[in-house]
Design a protein around this motif. Sequence first.
Motif, PDB file in Angstrom:
ATOM      1  N   UNK A 446     -34.782 -37.706   1.086  1.00 29.31           N
ATOM      2  CA  UNK A 446     -35.305 -38.643   0.088  1.00 29.31           C
ATOM      3  C   UNK A 446     -36.824 -38.619   0.032  1.00 29.31           C
ATOM      4  N   UNK A 447     -37.457 -38.137   1.068  1.00 29.56           N
ATOM      5  CA  UNK A 447     -38.929 -38.092   1.133  1.00 29.56           C
ATOM      6  C   UNK A 447     -39.460 -36.659   0.979  1.00 29.56           C
ATOM      7  N   UNK A 448     -38.597 -35.744   0.579  1.00 24.54           N
ATOM      8  CA  UNK A 448     -38.957 -34.326   0.506  1.00 24.54           C
ATOM      9  C   UNK A 448     -39.048 -33.871  -0.948  1.00 24.54           C
ATOM     10  N   UNK A 449     -40.108 -33.086  -1.249  1.00 22.59           N
ATOM     11  CA  UNK A 449     -40.220 -32.492  -2.597  1.00 22.59           C
ATOM     12  C   UNK A 449     -40.422 -30.985  -2.549  1.00 22.59           C
ATOM     13  N   UNK A 450     -40.559 -30.451  -1.342  1.00 21.76           N
ATOM     14  CA  UNK A 450     -40.734 -29.007  -1.196  1.00 21.76           C
ATOM     15  C   UNK A 450     -39.852 -28.499  -0.038  1.00 21.76           C
ATOM     16  N   UNK A 458     -42.076 -23.710  -1.508  1.00 24.05           N
ATOM     17  CA  UNK A 458     -41.785 -23.805  -2.934  1.00 24.05           C
ATOM     18  C   UNK A 458     -41.135 -25.163  -3.218  1.00 24.05           C
ATOM     19  N   UNK A 459     -41.089 -25.567  -4.478  1.00 26.84           N
ATOM     20  CA  UNK A 459     -40.436 -26.849  -4.815  1.00 26.84           C
ATOM     21  C   UNK A 459     -38.958 -26.822  -4.436  1.00 26.84           C
ATOM     22  N   UNK A 460     -38.447 -27.935  -3.971  1.00 24.39           N
ATOM     23  CA  UNK A 460     -37.039 -28.023  -3.604  1.00 24.39           C
ATOM     24  C   UNK A 460     -36.208 -28.312  -4.852  1.00 24.39           C
ATOM     25  N   UNK A 461     -35.072 -27.657  -4.953  1.00 23.80           N
ATOM     26  CA  UNK A 461     -34.221 -27.811  -6.130  1.00 23.80           C
ATOM     27  C   UNK A 461     -32.969 -28.613  -5.775  1.00 23.80           C
ATOM     28  N   UNK A 462     -32.224 -29.014  -6.831  1.00 20.99           N
ATOM     29  CA  UNK A 462     -30.960 -29.712  -6.597  1.00 20.99           C
ATOM     30  C   UNK A 462     -29.981 -28.818  -5.850  1.00 20.99           C
ATOM     31  N   UNK A 463     -30.023 -27.526  -6.133  1.00 19.18           N
ATOM     32  CA  UNK A 463     -29.142 -26.581  -5.427  1.00 19.18           C
ATOM     33  C   UNK A 463     -29.487 -26.537  -3.945  1.00 19.18           C
ATOM     34  N   UNK A 464     -30.804 -26.589  -3.648  1.00 19.38           N
ATOM     35  CA  UNK A 464     -31.229 -26.626  -2.245  1.00 19.38           C
ATOM     36  C   UNK A 464     -30.666 -27.863  -1.554  1.00 19.38           C
ATOM     37  N   UNK A 465     -30.775 -29.004  -2.250  1.00 16.36           N
ATOM     38  CA  UNK A 465     -30.287 -30.256  -1.655  1.00 16.36           C
ATOM     39  C   UNK A 465     -28.774 -30.207  -1.420  1.00 16.36           C
ATOM     40  N   UNK A 466     -28.039 -29.658  -2.376  1.00 11.63           N
ATOM     41  CA  UNK A 466     -26.590 -29.535  -2.215  1.00 11.63           C
ATOM     42  C   UNK A 466     -26.239 -28.647  -1.030  1.00 11.63           C
ATOM     43  N   UNK A 467     -26.986 -27.548  -0.889  1.00 19.44           N
ATOM     44  CA  UNK A 467     -26.752 -26.634   0.236  1.00 19.44           C
ATOM     45  C   UNK A 467     -27.016 -27.325   1.568  1.00 19.44           C
ATOM     46  N   UNK A 468     -28.125 -28.059   1.618  1.00 21.95           N
ATOM     47  CA  UNK A 468     -28.478 -28.766   2.861  1.00 21.95           C
ATOM     48  C   UNK A 468     -27.421 -29.810   3.206  1.00 21.95           C
ATOM     49  N   UNK A 505     -44.194 -38.930   2.978  1.00 20.59           N
ATOM     50  CA  UNK A 505     -43.845 -38.646   1.593  1.00 20.59           C
ATOM     51  C   UNK A 505     -44.280 -37.218   1.256  1.00 20.59           C
ATOM     52  N   UNK A 506     -43.646 -36.672   0.200  1.00 24.20           N
ATOM     53  CA  UNK A 506     -43.975 -35.308  -0.255  1.00 24.20           C
ATOM     54  C   UNK A 506     -43.856 -34.302   0.882  1.00 24.20           C
ATOM     55  N   UNK A 507     -42.790 -34.450   1.670  1.00 21.43           N
ATOM     56  CA  UNK A 507     -42.586 -33.601   2.843  1.00 21.43           C
ATOM     57  C   UNK A 507     -42.060 -32.226   2.464  1.00 21.43           C
ATOM     58  N   UNK A 508     -42.288 -31.287   3.361  1.00 22.32           N
ATOM     59  CA  UNK A 508     -41.793 -29.908   3.192  1.00 22.32           C
ATOM     60  C   UNK A 508     -40.605 -29.727   4.145  1.00 22.32           C
ATOM     61  N   UNK A 509     -39.427 -29.539   3.575  1.00 23.42           N
ATOM     62  CA  UNK A 509     -38.216 -29.412   4.394  1.00 23.42           C
ATOM     63  C   UNK A 509     -38.237 -28.086   5.167  1.00 23.42           C
ATOM     64  N   UNK A 510     -37.885 -28.166   6.478  1.00 24.94           N
ATOM     65  CA  UNK A 510     -37.873 -26.971   7.317  1.00 24.94           C
ATOM     66  C   UNK A 510     -36.450 -26.519   7.631  1.00 24.94           C
ATOM     67  N   UNK A 511     -35.615 -27.429   8.156  1.00 27.32           N
ATOM     68  CA  UNK A 511     -34.272 -27.022   8.551  1.00 27.32           C
ATOM     69  C   UNK A 511     -33.510 -28.144   9.240  1.00 27.32           C
TER      70      UNK A 511
END
Length: 882
Positions: A446-450, A458-468, A505-511
Amino acid sequence: MSAKFYQESTQDVIKQLRGTPQGLTTSEAQTRLKEDGPNALPAGEHLSLLQKFIAQFKDLMILILIVAAVVAAIAGEISDAIIILVVVILNAAFGVFQETKAENAIDALQKMSTPTTNVLRDGHVKQISSKDLVTGDVILLEAGDIIPADVRFLKTQNLKVEEAALTGESVPVDKNSETITDDSTVLGDQHNMGFMNTNVTAGTAEGIVTATGLQTEVGKIADMLNNAKPTTTPLQKNITHLSKVLSVLVLVMAVAIFLIGMLTHRESTLDMLLTAISLAVAAIPEGLPAIVTITLALGTQAMVKRNALIRKLPAVETLGATEIIASDKTGTLTKNQMTVEQVMIDGQLVASKDFDKADSAPLEKAMILANDAQEGDKQELLGDPTETALWQFYINKGVSIADFKAKYPRINSLPFDSERKLMSAVVKENSQPVLYTKGAVDELLARTNRILDHGQVRPITDADRETILKFNNDLAKQALRVLAYAYRPLAADEAHSSDSSRVEQSLIFIGLTGMIDPPRPEVKAAIKEAKQAGIRPLMITGDHKVTARTIAERLGIIEPGDEDGAITGAELNELSDAELKDNVEKYHVYARVAPEHKVRIVKAWQAHDKVVAMTGDGVNDAPALKAADIGVGMGITGTEVSKNAADVVLADDNFATIIAAVKEGRKVFANIQKAIQYLLSANLGEMLTLFLMTILNWAILTPVQILWINLVTDTFPAIALGVEPAEGDVMKQQPRGLHSSFLSNGTGSNIIYQGLLEGALTLGVYCLGITFPVHQSAALVHADALTMAYITLGLIQLAHAFNCKSLHGTIFKSGTFANHYFNWAIIVSTIALVVTVFVPQLNPIFHTTELNRMQWGIVLLAGILMVAVVEIVKFFQRQSNK
């Protein structure tokens, strides 16, 4: 607790306990202390050493032996009487020693109480002895404290409590002060309650005391231990049953021989009385308690070498009868150490063993730096098990935590709290402040945009979120605890901010990482061996059902897809004892259980006449350890309470050690059974010989001959049979069951036919001595025949000892002479027997004569026939079993 304080608001709890948010007054606390008593667990009443010693003589076999000692003394056999009494006294002394050690269970519970507590009295914080706490007291807790009583939390801040010793939960539990509405919440889910003798691992709290002393959850366990009835082991039941059979049989035979002798007027009253008394002494295997004790003691030594420490001797044999092993999960079946098992990075899931730390420096930094664990003086890891697991993951890959932290010094942190479910640390990286965050997947996303994708942001996409989220669900289904990681370079004015809503906020997702308390590597093979041996393993744990099922499936305790094979404590509460008994065979896994559930489970299996072993390491396991037929405590992770309540303690906390101990227990029972078969068949042969000699009006063996045969044949060979190595198929046999005895599995019928055979051979040799005399004098003919019968009766018993090395197996195999103790026992006993014939000076004492070669040949032939006939019978027994 009589009231369910977890269901009530903090205001209602304070009101019900007649307290105030500022605590009690000193005078009110003193009044309550007088009414309710100290916050301590009272010790049970201990018997004096003399009372314990006297209690040991209630056993029937011991009473029979005392009578035998008196009879032997009357017959003039003072040495026999002394030996019997020494055995009796030693057994009693050992029993007192074991009983005294067992009483330490309640004492250990007392010692666990924390000595002092910070409490609000008269509106001020005071430090008092925890024994002086009363219901209604408001106490203050912080990390490192032991909770001194049961409390309802009024205020909490980032509070975590480690409750494994009470609930079996493998990781610290987040606590808060919010009211719980569910009225059937088990202890492990009562997040607004703290329980006596659990540990605060993080945060602070203010709580009101709801129960003290025996009214606490730990106190209830202590009360259960104090009131638990001692169980009778299968060995004790077997010995008692055998004692009754022997006492009746010996009494009938001795009286019959005396009366027949008197009615036929063949001997004087005194001679017949001495003969009957001698037979009684010979027929009662007075060496049996010593043989059993020695065999158990040797089994104990063998188990010590395998890391199983025996606290009560009968437990050695009871292990061999085990049909059910109900095992605690945490620390027993698992390592009790959270471990990173899966890593999700760059859109892929990687097993921890295949993960290359060089592939993701940001993940390494997040796992190590966003972490409040510490390294101790001896480089051990201290702190939350989840955080220490993250460090251990990289330590195993060669990373120095101290050097890594020194390279990236922390300049700020945002502690974890239960609302945002995140924890962050700000570190200096090349003069640039960087935020690293870990926490719950949904909150972090919820606090991630990349997103970091193969080293590129790179910007995070809905597909990325679904995969995660899919990876998160997949890991959760495997009962893995999932954490997500992210980072963000900060501006200089953000580095020292404590506003999480601003910097997280505006966090970069790692894993992601998936963690679990993994099974011990050797346990799966041990469970497989247990099943082959007909033993059913069960898992009993305070963990959640999904986690428990996952571990149980990995270990082979439950089959995949067996939806009915797992049950929770809440579901158990819905079952009556009768319903649990009817359905208990369906269940393999018990999750989220309380201490009283464990006792119910054990008793439900015992209601099916199963021999139940219960393993455990926590305070919560102690009542079930005592209720079970065999309690197995853990030596490393186990509490003193569980170890003192157990019959067996595992020095290595290794489930596989239990199976090794079961094998040793089966060997011990088999060896005792072999010794009993040897002793009773020999004694039956003696009784039948004297009985038939009396009925047929033949010359009978003298009291000294009977007692000498008894002395040289019943002692060393029988003891040596107790140290026979285990037979090859011992762990391929089914458990013998609760109702089996030393006379089971054909042993009783073996004793009868072998005793008859010994008697027949002895009488046959006597007849041959009369039929083929070497003297003209009738008196010498009868003396020779009696000598031949005497020496035959002794030698065929020694020959028969070889038969008893296996109940049904042949002696004509490798390993027959592997037991050197047995070989020397036969040699020494044979010499002690034949010298009474060969040495002329001993002939008058033992009423023997010198025998010629032919007479010795007949005697030796009888010994050979004894072995040959038994071998033939064994052959047909084996064919029948096939």
